[in-house]
Design an enzyme around this catalytic site. Sequence first.
Site, short mmCIF file in Angstrom:
data_model
loop_
_atom_site.label_atom_id
_atom_site.label_comp_id
_atom_site.label_asym_id
_atom_site.label_seq_id
_atom_site.Cartn_x
_atom_site.Cartn_y
_atom_site.Cartn_z
N HIS A 166 0.82 -1.29 0.05
CA HIS A 166 0.12 -0.04 0.03
C HIS A 166 0.79 1.28 -0.05
O HIS A 166 0.43 2.19 0.53
CB HIS A 166 -0.98 -0.13 1.24
CG HIS A 166 -1.61 -1.27 1.46
ND1 HIS A 166 -2.82 -1.49 0.81
CD2 HIS A 166 -1.31 -2.31 2.21
CE1 HIS A 166 -3.40 -2.73 1.42
NE2 HIS A 166 -2.24 -3.36 1.95
N SER A 287 14.64 21.65 -15.67
CA SER A 287 13.56 22.70 -15.95
C SER A 287 14.15 24.07 -16.31
O SER A 287 14.94 24.60 -16.06
CB SER A 287 12.64 22.56 -14.44
OG SER A 287 11.96 23.88 -14.49
N LYS A 293 15.80 21.50 -10.45
CA LYS A 293 15.22 20.61 -10.68
C LYS A 293 15.95 19.47 -11.65
O LYS A 293 16.89 19.88 -12.56
CB LYS A 293 13.89 20.73 -11.76
CG LYS A 293 12.99 21.22 -10.85
CD LYS A 293 12.00 20.44 -10.33
CE LYS A 293 10.96 20.11 -11.16
NZ LYS A 293 9.84 19.34 -10.85
N GLU A 300 9.42 8.42 -16.92
CA GLU A 300 8.23 9.04 -17.15
C GLU A 300 7.61 8.62 -18.56
O GLU A 300 6.52 8.41 -18.90
CB GLU A 300 8.24 10.41 -17.03
CG GLU A 300 8.16 10.87 -15.74
CD GLU A 300 8.39 12.42 -15.39
OE1 GLU A 300 8.01 12.74 -14.27
OE2 GLU A 300 9.12 12.91 -16.10
#
Length: 473
Positions: A166, A287, A293, A300
Site C-alpha cells: 500500500h 526545468s 530540478k 516517465e
Amino acid sequence: MADKTDETNNLNKSWGGRFSKKTDKLVRDFSASIDFDKHLAKKDIEGSIAHSSMLEKIGVLTVKEKTLIHDALAEIEASIFEQSFKWDKDLEDVHMNIEAALTNKIGEIGKKLHTARSRNDQVATDVRLWLKEKISNIELLLTYLRQQIVELSILEYKTIMPGFTHLQVAQPITFGHHLLAWNEMLKRDQERLSDCLKRVDYNPLGSAALAGTGFKIDREQTTNLLGFSKICANSIDAVSDRDFIIEFCSFSSICMMHLSRISEELIIWSSSQFAFVSLDDSFCTGSSIMPQKKNPDIPELVRGKTGRIYGQLMSVLTLMKSQPLAYNRDNQEDKEPLFDTVKTISQCLEIFGKLMGNIEVNRENMMKAANMGYSTATDLADYLVKKSIPFRDAHKIVGEIVNHASNKGCMLSDLKLETLKRYCEHITKDVFEILSVEGSVKSRNHLGGTAPDQVYEAGMRELILIKEKITKS
Ligand code: ARG
C-alpha cells in the site's frame, strides 16, 4: 463526381484487366499501404527469392529465368537500401511496387514470379519473417536489461531498505531482493516472448489466395529456404490468421506494464523525499524555470508509452473481431500497430538497459527509511508466537507496543526491556536481535526470502543463466 484528374491509371496494375474504370484518386490514397508496408521490402524480396527457387525446382521457371529474377531482385534490394528506389502510390503496396520494378527490369519473365502465389500468402509470409527478426532483437534487449538488474542485485545483496505494501512501510527487505523481483517479472516476459515466437514461426507461403494452388508446389522447400520451423497446415487459416500479431502485442503490453511499474518506483525513489536512488544526469532533464530540478523523464516517458502499446493491442484485437475467413482487406490495418509496437518496445527496453546500468544507490537513505515506520513489528509478533503466544494475541500486543513507541516518537528498538515486558512478560533481552532491521532480513533465510545470503545466491544463479543465454545467442 471525380473528374479525369482525380483518377489514376489501372493499366499498370496487376489486377487492372477486368476494370473498365480507373481508380478514383481518393480511393487510391485511402487504400494504398506503401507508406508503411515498404518496411517489409527486405522480407518481401527474401520471400520472392525462395518462391522463385521453388518454382524453378518444380519446373515452372527455367534455371535461367530464376537467375534473372534473383539478380534483378538483388538490384532492387540494393536500390531500396540506397534509397534510390521510387515508391509509387498507384501501385498500392510493397508487393506490387517490387513486382512492377522487376518487370520493368527483366520484362515478361518478371511477370512469371507471381505464379502459384497471391498477395494474401505473400503478405502473411512477409510479416512473419519480419516479426521473427524483430523478436530475436527484442529477446537480446530483454536479456541485456535483466543482466543490468541482476548485476546490481548482486552488488546490493545486503543493502537494507523498507519493503512496501500500500506504499506504506511494511517490512525491511534487501534492495537486491527487490531488484530480483523485477528480474522475475522480465523473465516471465521473456518466456512469453519465446512462446509467442513458436507461433510466429510458421510458413504460410503456398496458401495462395485462400485455397492453395493447382501447381505442384514444394512447401517444404520454401519453409527451409526461409528458415521457418513449421508449415501452416490450413491454407484458409494461413491467410486469415493474425493471432501471432495479437500475441506479440499482448507480450508487449505485459512487458510495458512491468516497465511502467519499475518506472514508477524509480520516479518515487529518485524524488528528494525518498532519495533512495539517483538516476544518471545523462538520463534526466532540467526545468527551464526551476534551476534545482532534475527530472526523471525517461522512466516517465516509458510509463507514458505503455498506454500507446495497450492501444495497439486493442486495435489489432478489434481489427480481427468478427472478420469472416479468409483474407479481408481489413488486415492491412495490422501493420501500423505492429510496427509501432515493435519500435516502441525496442526503444524502451534499450534505454532501460542503459538506465539500469547507471543507477546510483543511496544505501544510507534506504537504511534510514527502513528504520522508520516500525518495519520490524511483524518480527516482534513472530517472536511472541515462538514464545507460545497465539498469533492473533501477539498481533494485538505488538499493536499496543507500536502505539506506545509512536506516542513517544521512538523506534521499537529504542524501547527499554521493562517497557516491553509491561506488554508481555515473555519478552526477554534476546528480543533486541529481531527488533533490528538487520536481524529481521537475516532471519528470512529460505528460498525466495530476503536474507542477504539468499539474495546473493539467487542473483548468482540468475546471472549464470543470463550469461548462458548470451553465449547461445
Ligand atoms: N496490402 C495488403 C495487406 O496489407 C496486401 C494484400 C492485399 N491482398 C488483396 N487481396 N487485396 O493486407
